[in-house]
Design a protein around this motif. Structure first.
Motif, PDB file in Angstrom:
ATOM      1  N   VAL A 369       0.681  -1.188   0.138  1.00 14.99           N
ATOM      2  CA  VAL A 369      -0.100  -0.031  -0.055  1.00 14.99           C
ATOM      3  C   VAL A 369       0.951   1.385  -0.132  1.00 14.99           C
ATOM      4  CG1 VAL A 369      -1.754   1.292   1.300  1.00 14.99           C
ATOM      5  CG2 VAL A 369      -2.142  -1.219   1.222  1.00 14.99           C
ATOM      6  N   SER A 370       1.783   1.430   0.981  1.00 14.16           N
ATOM      7  CA  SER A 370       2.751   2.576   0.929  1.00 14.16           C
ATOM      8  C   SER A 370       3.426   2.706  -0.486  1.00 14.16           C
ATOM      9  CB  SER A 370       3.749   2.223   2.242  1.00 14.16           C
ATOM     10  OG  SER A 370       3.207   2.163   3.349  1.00 14.16           O
ATOM     11  N   LEU A 371       3.913   1.577  -1.103  1.00  7.89           N
ATOM     12  CA  LEU A 371       4.764   1.775  -2.142  1.00  7.89           C
ATOM     13  C   LEU A 371       3.824   2.272  -3.307  1.00  7.89           C
ATOM     14  CD1 LEU A 371       7.308   1.601  -4.132  1.00  7.89           C
ATOM     15  CD2 LEU A 371       6.861  -0.779  -3.953  1.00  7.89           C
ATOM     16  N   ALA A 372       2.757   1.707  -3.624  1.00  9.61           N
ATOM     17  CA  ALA A 372       1.699   1.916  -4.472  1.00  9.61           C
ATOM     18  C   ALA A 372       1.359   3.585  -4.220  1.00  9.61           C
ATOM     19  CB  ALA A 372       0.555   1.185  -4.567  1.00  9.61           C
ATOM     20  N   LEU A 373       0.912   3.958  -3.205  1.00  8.11           N
ATOM     21  CA  LEU A 373       0.545   5.280  -2.983  1.00  8.11           C
ATOM     22  C   LEU A 373       1.756   6.215  -3.100  1.00  8.11           C
ATOM     23  CD1 LEU A 373      -1.975   5.055   0.031  1.00  8.11           C
ATOM     24  CD2 LEU A 373      -2.304   5.501  -2.402  1.00  8.11           C
ATOM     25  N   TYR A 374       3.223   5.793  -2.826  1.00  9.11           N
ATOM     26  CA  TYR A 374       4.402   6.526  -3.069  1.00  9.11           C
ATOM     27  C   TYR A 374       4.399   6.878  -4.359  1.00  9.11           C
ATOM     28  CZ  TYR A 374       9.392   7.549  -2.980  1.00  9.11           C
ATOM     29  OH  TYR A 374      10.627   8.345  -3.230  1.00  9.11           O
ATOM     30  N   VAL A 375       4.500   5.786  -5.618  1.00 11.66           N
ATOM     31  CA  VAL A 375       4.569   6.134  -6.837  1.00 11.66           C
ATOM     32  C   VAL A 375       3.379   6.866  -7.579  1.00 11.66           C
ATOM     33  CG1 VAL A 375       4.680   4.827  -8.902  1.00 11.66           C
ATOM     34  CG2 VAL A 375       6.034   4.058  -6.973  1.00 11.66           C
ATOM     35  N   VAL A 376       2.285   6.870  -6.921  1.00  9.98           N
ATOM     36  CA  VAL A 376       1.098   7.489  -7.413  1.00  9.98           C
ATOM     37  C   VAL A 376       1.385   9.092  -7.166  1.00  9.98           C
ATOM     38  CG1 VAL A 376      -1.435   7.928  -7.016  1.00  9.98           C
ATOM     39  CG2 VAL A 376      -0.767   5.545  -7.440  1.00  9.98           C
ATOM     40  N   GLY A 377       1.793   9.130  -5.860  1.00 12.75           N
ATOM     41  CA  GLY A 377       1.993  10.582  -5.608  1.00 12.75           C
ATOM     42  C   GLY A 377       2.851  11.361  -6.419  1.00 12.75           C
ATOM     43  N   GLY A 378       3.869  10.388  -6.809  1.00 10.41           N
ATOM     44  CA  GLY A 378       5.007  11.113  -7.478  1.00 10.41           C
ATOM     45  C   GLY A 378       4.642  11.320  -8.889  1.00 10.41           C
ATOM     46  N   LEU A 379       3.632  10.418  -9.468  1.00  9.65           N
ATOM     47  CA  LEU A 379       3.053  10.492 -10.962  1.00  9.65           C
ATOM     48  C   LEU A 379       2.000  11.798 -10.840  1.00  9.65           C
ATOM     49  CD1 LEU A 379       2.454   6.825 -11.907  1.00  9.65           C
ATOM     50  CD2 LEU A 379       4.261   8.547 -12.710  1.00  9.65           C
ATOM     51  N   LEU A 380       1.452  12.048  -9.817  1.00  7.98           N
ATOM     52  CA  LEU A 380       0.507  13.158  -9.783  1.00  7.98           C
ATOM     53  C   LEU A 380       1.377  14.368  -9.856  1.00  7.98           C
ATOM     54  CD1 LEU A 380      -2.119  11.780  -7.029  1.00  7.98           C
ATOM     55  CD2 LEU A 380      -2.396  12.454  -9.541  1.00  7.98           C
ATOM     56  N   LEU A 381       2.438  14.529  -8.962  1.00  7.97           N
ATOM     57  CA  LEU A 381       2.959  15.651  -9.116  1.00  7.97           C
ATOM     58  C   LEU A 381       3.896  15.894 -10.479  1.00  7.97           C
ATOM     59  CD1 LEU A 381       4.570  17.914  -7.545  1.00  7.97           C
ATOM     60  CD2 LEU A 381       6.193  16.315  -6.840  1.00  7.97           C
ATOM     61  N   PHE A 382       4.457  14.788 -10.854  1.00  9.32           N
ATOM     62  CA  PHE A 382       5.428  15.051 -12.153  1.00  9.32           C
ATOM     63  C   PHE A 382       4.422  15.190 -13.466  1.00  9.32           C
ATOM     64  CE2 PHE A 382       7.498  12.732 -15.893  1.00  9.32           C
ATOM     65  CZ  PHE A 382       8.381  13.502 -15.987  1.00  9.32           C
ATOM     66  N   SER A 383       3.302  14.759 -13.437  1.00  6.93           N
ATOM     67  CA  SER A 383       2.524  15.031 -14.659  1.00  6.93           C
ATOM     68  C   SER A 383       1.876  16.428 -14.664  1.00  6.93           C
ATOM     69  CB  SER A 383       1.287  14.084 -14.532  1.00  6.93           C
ATOM     70  OG  SER A 383       0.386  13.963 -13.554  1.00  6.93           O
ATOM     71  N   THR A 384       1.946  16.744 -13.381  1.00  6.01           N
ATOM     72  CA  THR A 384       1.188  18.464 -13.351  1.00  6.01           C
ATOM     73  C   THR A 384       2.183  19.505 -13.939  1.00  6.01           C
ATOM     74  OG1 THR A 384       0.481  17.966 -10.944  1.00  6.01           O
ATOM     75  CG2 THR A 384       0.869  20.397 -11.682  1.00  6.01           C
TER      76      THR A 384
END
Length: 418
Positions: A369-384
């Motif tokens: 769960v922690s790793l999945a959300l960590y990568v999702v958070g990074g993708l949200l920031l980067f794609s912005t």
């Protein structure tokens, strides 16, 4: 009731249906309303009030205030009414999902998201495959399925690598099906983001397992390293088989990347560059507060010399096709800074939980769960900074969904219930 309310919302994330076009109100708006009512009912029927609000609400309110101020002092205050109301609704939705996630569970909601995306991906892929790759398919989501499905494979890999559950192969299958649907959209940026997220999951898992093994013994998390090898084998075999049996399908999709190799400026890149140029012109003329929230669609009236005819669709839809540039144009440096801070805070929360979970030698489910959300958070920031429209339309609810899960997971990890 809470579980059913959130389940129907997650299912509706991939469905775009207009209910009232003049306002506008869509199916996902109505679905979100059901979640808010369910959270309110659950809150009123409980015996204790929540101890704290979600960590992201403060920044979200500051961003909304910046949007409102930019509208007041911008091109036309009336243009900012819809964006301000939309962001206020997103804040309410964030609080509602954050509250219900405690009852339902963050892991269950991630699994539900993965299942819904995979099921819809099969529907998306059918016309694409049947046409030999000639049709760009988005299913029932109009043009938003690419932004939604790009998270599926990284999430599925995190659970496949770290969980000991025998159903972990189902997670991987769901991720691969979702990726097939993503390829069917032929959207380059989301495909690249998906690839980046996938590599990030593998590298983070490899680093974490090796680090823990060096401290606590070679046997700790050794299964993760073995599964990484299996992942690479499965992906390679899938790529070879698909290339052999469906060559035209995938050659069509990836031919859209050819201009990145030979240096030619693709048509859609040119169109986006035109929009970005218009957004930067507006920002340089109004650097502090921008031209006003909701006013980018009228930029042709403000700058008659701009050539926007080829990209009128996106201007009419009030999007600069880049979230950061869009906020620079409409809300200036004040609003754009608040936007970046909001997405950085989202990523920062996910990173803190991943680091704390990793250092505590947590169980596989917690690590997944922690790793999945960590990568999702990074993708949200980067794609912005590249693409995305996480603050409007269908995809705004995708951002709020993940922001609520990240907030809930952070609070649960840092303030465990006694």
């Amino acid at each position: 009731i809470p579980r059913l309310a959130v389940a129907q919302f997650v299912a509706c994330l991939t469905v775009s249906v207009s209910i009232i076009e003049s306002i506008p109100i869509t199916l996902i708006d109505c679905s979100a309303g059901i979640v808010v009512l369910a959270a309110l009912f659950d809150l009123l029927s409980g015996t204790a009030l929540p101890r704290r609000i979600p960590p992201l609400v403060g920044l979200f309110l500051l961003l909304t205030s910046a949007v409102a101020v930019s509208a007041v002092f911008g091109y036309s205050a009336i243009n900012g009414v819809t964006p301000v109301i939309k962001q206020l609704l997103l804040i309410v939705m964030l609080c509602s999902l954050y509250h219900l996630a405690k009852r339902i569970g963050v892991r269950f909601l991630l699994m539900l998201f993965l299942a819904c995306v995979a099921l819809h991906a099969m529907y998306v892929a059918m016309p694409y495959i049947a046409s030999g790759g000639r049709i760009r398919s988005f299913g029932l989501s109009e043009a938003s399925f690419d932004d939604i499905s790009m998270f599926a494979l990284p999430i599925s890999l995190a659970f496949f690598l770290w969980e000991a559950h025998p159903r972990r192969w189902l997670y991987l299958t769901a991720g691969l099906l979702s990726t097939l649907g993503l390829v069917a959209t032929q959207s380059r940026a989301p495909i690249v983001f998906c690839a980046i997220g996938t590599v990030a999951v593998i590298l983070a898992s490899l680093w974490s397992s090796k680090r823990t093994a060096s401290v606590k013994g070679a046997g700790v998390y050794s299964y993760v390293r073995r599964r990484i090898g299996r992942i690479m084998l499965v992906i390679t075999l899938a790529a070879v088989l698909l290339t052999l049996f469906l060559p035209s399908v995938f050659s069509t999709a990836f031919s859209r990347f050819s201009h990145l190799i030979d240096g030619r400026l693709g048509e859609t890149i040119f169109l986006r560059a035109t929009l970005w140029k218009a957004a930067l012109i507006a920002f340089l003329d109004h650097p502090l507060l921008g031209i006003g929230a909701g006013s980018f669609r009228f930029i042709k009236e403000m700058y008659p010399g701009l050539t926007l005819d080829p990209v009128y669709f996106w201007v009419r839809g009030f999007s600069a096709h880049n979230l950061f540039f869009h906020y620079l144009a409409e809300t200036g440096i004040v609003g754009a800074s608040m936007l970046v801070l909001l997405f950085w805070k989202t990523f920062s929360l996910s990173r803190k939980v991943w680091r704390s979970t990793n250092s505590d030698n947590a169980k596989g489910k917690q690590m997944a769960v922690s790793l999945a959300l960590y990568v999702v958070g990074g993708l949200l920031l980067f794609s912005t900074f590249i693409d995305a429209g996480w603050m409007w339309g269908q995809t705004s609810y995708v951002f709020v969904f993940f922001a609520a899960l990240i907030s809930r997971h952070f609070v649960d990890a840092t303030e465990p219930t006694v």
